[in-house]
Write a protein that holds these residues in place. Structure first.
Motif, PDB file in Angstrom:
ATOM      1  N   ARG A 177       0.842  -1.198   0.000  1.00  0.00           N
ATOM      2  CA  ARG A 177       0.000   0.000   0.000  1.00  0.00           C
ATOM      3  C   ARG A 177       0.883   1.257   0.000  1.00  0.00           C
ATOM      4  O   ARG A 177       0.608   2.221  -0.709  1.00  0.00           O
ATOM      5  CB  ARG A 177      -0.923  -0.002   1.219  1.00  0.00           C
ATOM      6  N   ARG A 195       2.449   1.696  -3.371  1.00  0.00           N
ATOM      7  CA  ARG A 195       1.457   2.263  -4.301  1.00  0.00           C
ATOM      8  C   ARG A 195       1.316   3.763  -4.095  1.00  0.00           C
ATOM      9  O   ARG A 195       1.327   4.542  -5.057  1.00  0.00           O
ATOM     10  CB  ARG A 195       0.099   1.572  -4.093  1.00  0.00           C
ATOM     11  N   LEU A 200       2.164   6.847  -6.735  1.00  0.00           N
ATOM     12  CA  LEU A 200       1.138   7.812  -7.139  1.00  0.00           C
ATOM     13  C   LEU A 200       1.571   9.240  -6.822  1.00  0.00           C
ATOM     14  O   LEU A 200       1.346  10.167  -7.606  1.00  0.00           O
ATOM     15  CB  LEU A 200      -0.196   7.488  -6.453  1.00  0.00           C
ATOM     16  N   LEU A 221      -1.365   5.736 -13.432  1.00  0.00           N
ATOM     17  CA  LEU A 221      -2.114   4.735 -12.670  1.00  0.00           C
ATOM     18  C   LEU A 221      -1.988   3.316 -13.246  1.00  0.00           C
ATOM     19  O   LEU A 221      -1.779   2.364 -12.468  1.00  0.00           O
ATOM     20  CB  LEU A 221      -3.589   5.147 -12.583  1.00  0.00           C
ATOM     21  N   PRO A 222      -2.112   3.108 -14.573  1.00  0.00           N
ATOM     22  CA  PRO A 222      -1.955   1.740 -15.100  1.00  0.00           C
ATOM     23  C   PRO A 222      -0.589   1.141 -14.764  1.00  0.00           C
ATOM     24  O   PRO A 222      -0.469  -0.058 -14.518  1.00  0.00           O
ATOM     25  CB  PRO A 222      -2.119   1.911 -16.619  1.00  0.00           C
ATOM     26  N   VAL A 261       1.258   1.925 -12.115  1.00  0.00           N
ATOM     27  CA  VAL A 261       1.266   1.631 -10.676  1.00  0.00           C
ATOM     28  C   VAL A 261       0.578   0.291 -10.411  1.00  0.00           C
ATOM     29  O   VAL A 261       1.099  -0.556  -9.674  1.00  0.00           O
ATOM     30  CB  VAL A 261       0.564   2.756  -9.877  1.00  0.00           C
ATOM     31  N   LYS A 262      -0.598   0.080 -11.028  1.00  0.00           N
ATOM     32  CA  LYS A 262      -1.359  -1.160 -10.813  1.00  0.00           C
ATOM     33  C   LYS A 262      -0.548  -2.383 -11.240  1.00  0.00           C
ATOM     34  O   LYS A 262      -0.417  -3.361 -10.504  1.00  0.00           O
ATOM     35  CB  LYS A 262      -2.676  -1.115 -11.593  1.00  0.00           C
ATOM     36  N   ASP A 263       0.005  -2.326 -12.444  1.00  0.00           N
ATOM     37  CA  ASP A 263       0.776  -3.469 -12.960  1.00  0.00           C
ATOM     38  C   ASP A 263       2.025  -3.705 -12.115  1.00  0.00           C
ATOM     39  O   ASP A 263       2.403  -4.851 -11.850  1.00  0.00           O
ATOM     40  CB  ASP A 263       1.175  -3.224 -14.419  1.00  0.00           C
ATOM     41  N   VAL A 266       2.631  -2.917  -8.854  1.00  0.00           N
ATOM     42  CA  VAL A 266       2.318  -3.465  -7.532  1.00  0.00           C
ATOM     43  C   VAL A 266       1.866  -4.920  -7.645  1.00  0.00           C
ATOM     44  O   VAL A 266       2.263  -5.771  -6.835  1.00  0.00           O
ATOM     45  CB  VAL A 266       1.244  -2.604  -6.823  1.00  0.00           C
ATOM     46  N   ASN A 267       1.046  -5.234  -8.654  1.00  0.00           N
ATOM     47  CA  ASN A 267       0.594  -6.617  -8.842  1.00  0.00           C
ATOM     48  C   ASN A 267       1.766  -7.552  -9.139  1.00  0.00           C
ATOM     49  O   ASN A 267       1.807  -8.684  -8.648  1.00  0.00           O
ATOM     50  CB  ASN A 267      -0.440  -6.696  -9.974  1.00  0.00           C
ATOM     51  N   LYS A 290       3.638  -8.181  -5.900  1.00  0.00           N
ATOM     52  CA  LYS A 290       2.857  -9.066  -5.018  1.00  0.00           C
ATOM     53  C   LYS A 290       2.955 -10.519  -5.486  1.00  0.00           C
ATOM     54  O   LYS A 290       3.165 -11.445  -4.696  1.00  0.00           O
ATOM     55  CB  LYS A 290       1.396  -8.607  -5.014  1.00  0.00           C
ATOM     56  N   SER A 311       6.985   5.876 -16.179  1.00  0.00           N
ATOM     57  CA  SER A 311       5.759   5.725 -16.969  1.00  0.00           C
ATOM     58  C   SER A 311       6.002   5.596 -18.470  1.00  0.00           C
ATOM     59  O   SER A 311       5.266   4.888 -19.162  1.00  0.00           O
ATOM     60  CB  SER A 311       4.814   6.919 -16.732  1.00  0.00           C
TER      61      SER A 311
END
Length: 458
Positions: free
Chosen positions: A32, A35, A39, A45-46, A48-50, A52-53, A56, A261
């Motif tokens: 978290r 992330r 940000l 945002l895309p 960041v999502k990819d 962090v995933n 994980k 990015s």
């Protein structure tokens, strides 16, 4: 560079230390924080999502090897993903074609295209041993043509003249013909920028691209615009077959959003980063080294390369021989060392590539660096105000001479006295390591004169 992101991530990654195993539960808070750090760094945002995933997926359930703490294992995963999102490795320019190889520079107005074209010319001349021609196809701004002519003279590149009465395609084609006659290796074409993306601009640069068929089409973008840099690059990439991106003003980018990015959104590699206004301030982009800097691990490879390029080997050998013979370390030598360090980007340029120390406030360190830079400039001015005889033998500097030196350097008499005292300390130090390790110990010695007690021990 990327101070905010580096500081935030370094603090965050300390939270997973001391665990026997990395699990979804004990890394949830850390992810978290990662992330949020991304940000806040204005990463798209895309991305960041990819990102962090991916962390994980790799981290959860990973058994920690005997030689690593869980924190180190997690940091290794984060570092690997940072490298992956920015590109696996540095991608060089594809110049292995029949000369002249044409490089087209594209981008918005104010991104630094013209300056970057000159920097690239210098890079190709000095590092790749190429002959380079610079030409401006910006027929809307006469000042841009004049600026490129001046910069070409500064970096030693051939300049092909143009004026606002000509068409961009005609200018570029004439330059290429001239380059063939002169057996020039690379032609760099600077194009017109706009304040925003518009159809007329894209049509013009598409026609230019079709006419000159460049081997490299580089998009130049200001790193400080964050994820907007990536979005603008994508718009250009949709209109032009870009081969790479050059991020400018990276030295002023405390966030790092653009660097993280651009590759993910455009699919195009970052090939260079601009690290200042000087013509030599262009570096190849190495994702692994940048990832290391972001995580506070430093970038020793770039520092070594920089030292090899900037340090005057003849002067270094001469000083070593002089010290071996038992001759003193005079103020001329002292000044030479200050100049050498300045040529490597000053103290800030060095500290940016050194590993950080846990718990150090980067903003406070930056303040100390600024104070130290001023002090070093003052020291150099004082030494320059001395006569050659005074620099060789500071013992002859009397009170009246100190007043004259202070007046000549715009300083106070006590400042002159302080430099002489510091030089005496350096003389004693140099006697202790006259056989080897002079440069590194010299840096440590200079660091000892910094405000606040010196450079950090690594």
């Amino acid at each position: 560079m990327f101070e905010n992101l580096s500081e935030r991530l370094s603090q965050t990654l300390r939270h997973v230390t001391g665990k026997a195993k990395l699990s979804e539960e004990n890394i949830k808070d850390t992810l978290r924080e990662v992330r949020m750090a991304l940000l806040e760094a204005d990463v798209a945002l895309p991305v960041v999502k990819d990102f962090v995933n991916a962390i994980k997926e790799r981290a959860v359930g990973t058994e920690v090897s005997r030689s690593l703490t869980p924190g180190q294992a997690f940091v290794k995963i984060v570092q690997a993903e940072l490298e992956s999102v920015m590109g696996a490795a540095n991608e060089d320019l594809a110049l292995n074609v029949a000369p002249p190889a044409v490089v087209l520079m594209a981008g918005l107005q104010g991104a630094g295209k013209t300056t970057t074209a000159a920097k690239l010319a210098r890079f190709l001349k000095e590092r790749k041993k190429k002959s380079v021609m610079l030409v401006s196809a910006d027929v809307y701004r006469p000042a841009a043509i004049k600026q490129l002519e001046t910069l070409a003279g500064d970096v030693g590149a051939v300049f092909f003249p143009s004026d606002i009465s000509q068409q961009p395609v005609a200018i570029a084609e004439a330059a290429i013909r001239e380059a063939k006659l002169k057996f020039i290796d690379v032609v760099i074409v600077d194009t017109a920028g706009r304040l925003h993306i518009d159809a007329a601009m894209m049509a013009e640069i598409q026609a230019l691209h079709a006419a000159v068929k460049p081997v490299e089409t580089l998009f130049v973008v200001d790193a400080m615009t964050g994820q907007d840099a990536a979005n603008t690059a994508k718009a250009f990439g949709d209109a032009l077959p870009l081969t790479g991106v050059v991020l400018t003003k990276v030295d002023g980018d405390a966030r790092g959003g653009a660097a993280l990015s651009v590759r993910h959104i455009t699919g195009k590699p970052i090939k260079f980063i601009g690290m200042g206004e000087k013509s030599e301030a262009l570096e190849p982009f190495h994702p692994d080294r940048i990832a290391s800097r972001i995580l506070g691990m430093g970038d020793m490879l770039s520092l070594i390369e920089q030292a090899e390029q900037k340090i005057d080997k003849d002067k270094a050998e001469k000083l070593a021989k002089k010290l071996k013979k038992g001759k003193g370390f005079d103020l001329e030598d002292f000044r030479d060392q200050l100049v050498q360090m300045k040529s490597m980007g000053g103290l800030g340029g060095l500290m940016d590539k050194l590993p950080s120390i846990g718990g150090v406030n980067l903003s406070q360190m930056g303040n100390a660096q600024n104070a130290a830079e001023k002090q070093f400039k003052q020291m150099e001015a004082i030494i320059n105000s001395m006569t050659p005889a005074e620099r060789r033998d500071p013992e002859v500097i009397s009170g009246s001479r100190k007043r004259r030196i202070a007046l000549g350097s715009g300083t106070q008499v006590q400042d002159v006295g302080r430099v002489i005292k510091q030089h005496k300390q350096m003389q004693k130090m140099m006697k202790k390591f006259s056989t080897k390790g002079g440069m590194s110990k010299m840096m440590r010695g200079l660091g000892g004169m910094l405000p606040g007690g010196g450079m950090p021990r690594l």
